[in-house]
Design an enzyme around this catalytic site. Sequence first.
Site, mmCIF file in Angstrom:
data_model
loop_
_atom_site.group_PDB
_atom_site.id
_atom_site.type_symbol
_atom_site.label_atom_id
_atom_site.label_comp_id
_atom_site.label_asym_id
_atom_site.label_seq_id
_atom_site.Cartn_x
_atom_site.Cartn_y
_atom_site.Cartn_z
ATOM 1 N N HIS A 1 0.838 -1.207 0.000
ATOM 2 C CA HIS A 1 0.000 0.000 0.000
ATOM 3 C C HIS A 1 0.870 1.253 0.000
ATOM 4 O O HIS A 1 2.044 1.211 0.378
ATOM 5 C CB HIS A 1 -0.846 0.040 1.281
ATOM 6 C CG HIS A 1 -1.923 -0.982 1.338
ATOM 7 N ND1 HIS A 1 -2.043 -1.864 2.397
ATOM 8 C CD2 HIS A 1 -2.953 -1.255 0.502
ATOM 9 C CE1 HIS A 1 -3.101 -2.639 2.197
ATOM 10 N NE2 HIS A 1 -3.675 -2.292 1.058
ATOM 11 N N CYS B 1 -2.367 -0.086 9.819
ATOM 12 C CA CYS B 1 -3.496 -0.907 9.362
ATOM 13 C C CYS B 1 -4.317 -1.508 10.494
ATOM 14 O O CYS B 1 -5.430 -1.975 10.268
ATOM 15 C CB CYS B 1 -3.035 -2.001 8.408
ATOM 16 S SG CYS B 1 -1.660 -2.927 8.974
HETATM 17 C C1 CIR Z 1 -3.597 -8.037 3.351
HETATM 18 O O1 CIR Z 1 -2.796 -8.504 2.538
HETATM 19 O O2 CIR Z 1 -4.632 -7.477 2.997
HETATM 20 C C2 CIR Z 1 -3.285 -8.177 4.817
HETATM 21 N N1 CIR Z 1 -2.608 -9.408 5.067
HETATM 22 C C3 CIR Z 1 -2.430 -7.023 5.285
HETATM 23 C C4 CIR Z 1 -3.136 -5.714 5.200
HETATM 24 C C5 CIR Z 1 -2.308 -4.578 5.722
HETATM 25 N N2 CIR Z 1 -3.041 -3.373 5.638
HETATM 26 C C6 CIR Z 1 -2.497 -2.166 5.645
HETATM 27 O O3 CIR Z 1 -1.293 -2.039 5.641
HETATM 28 N N3 CIR Z 1 -3.308 -1.131 5.578
#
Ligand code: CIR
Length: 266
Positions: free
Chosen positions: A174, A261
């Site tokens: 991201h 996140c």
């Molecule tokens: C994913 O791949 O969607 C999750 N394992 C990790 C999401 C991390 N989100 C973020 O950095 N906003």
Amino acid sequence: MKPTIETGNGSASATFTRAIVRKPGANFAQGLTSVDLGEPSYPLMLHQHGAYIDALESLGLEVIVLDALPGYPDAHFVEDVAVVTAEVAVITHPGALPRRGEIRAMEPVLAAYRPTTRIEAPGTVDGGDVLIVGSHAFVGLSERTNPEGFRQLAHILERHGYTCDAIPVGEGLHLKSSVNAVGGGMLLVTERFANHEALRRYEQIIVEADEEYAANTLLINGCLLTPKGFPKTRRRLEDTGRKILELDVSEARKMDGGLTCLSLRF
Ligand code: CIR
């Protein structure tokens, strides 16, 4: 008049009063990941998540802790399912198919605090791609956020007085894996983003290549939450004069997650 804004996922208020988090489920290691940093430990994940909640509370936030969401091992990465500003909660259409159902459980929670609106297919947006600094939103175009998602989000945010820029993310999950605000109009960026046209007008702290993960540092109410184990970045952050809280997020990291996140702040 729009309130003075430091940053957010973001919320547009200088002072956050609330955060939403979700307890990780016992199946959290079955979530999506692109890294191999060893077997994730559920007890350690719960411990680190608890410390994260304690840190938010110590900064004066009311923390709303949602239960784990059966069938959604990534659901504790709540940042991706909404973009919350002072005016509106935008429920996203997450880029990863297995995560789409997470929005159903978040919409009613946010509806208690903000008018809600949605990103609709074929648009996709992950909140991890949205960084709001002042009244400007940087939106990463990534594997999770597509141009149509950006178009819809920009249309919504512009109605509320924000300007928006799309920034191709390239490698990395991201935008906020690589770029975050650290207050006073300053950004913490990885080398790859340092010269990006849209970011040049901001003063920057550049994270060294061997500490890239530390770019995912979170500013809350004048305090910087930064991942444990990145001493060079920590020293640079100390130079800002802000209070620093170091948190160990090793288990979230194994699943491509980090400090931003794990919560929605507003
Ligand atoms: C994913 O791949 O969607 C999750 N394992 C990790 C999401 C991390 N989100 C973020 O950095 N906003």
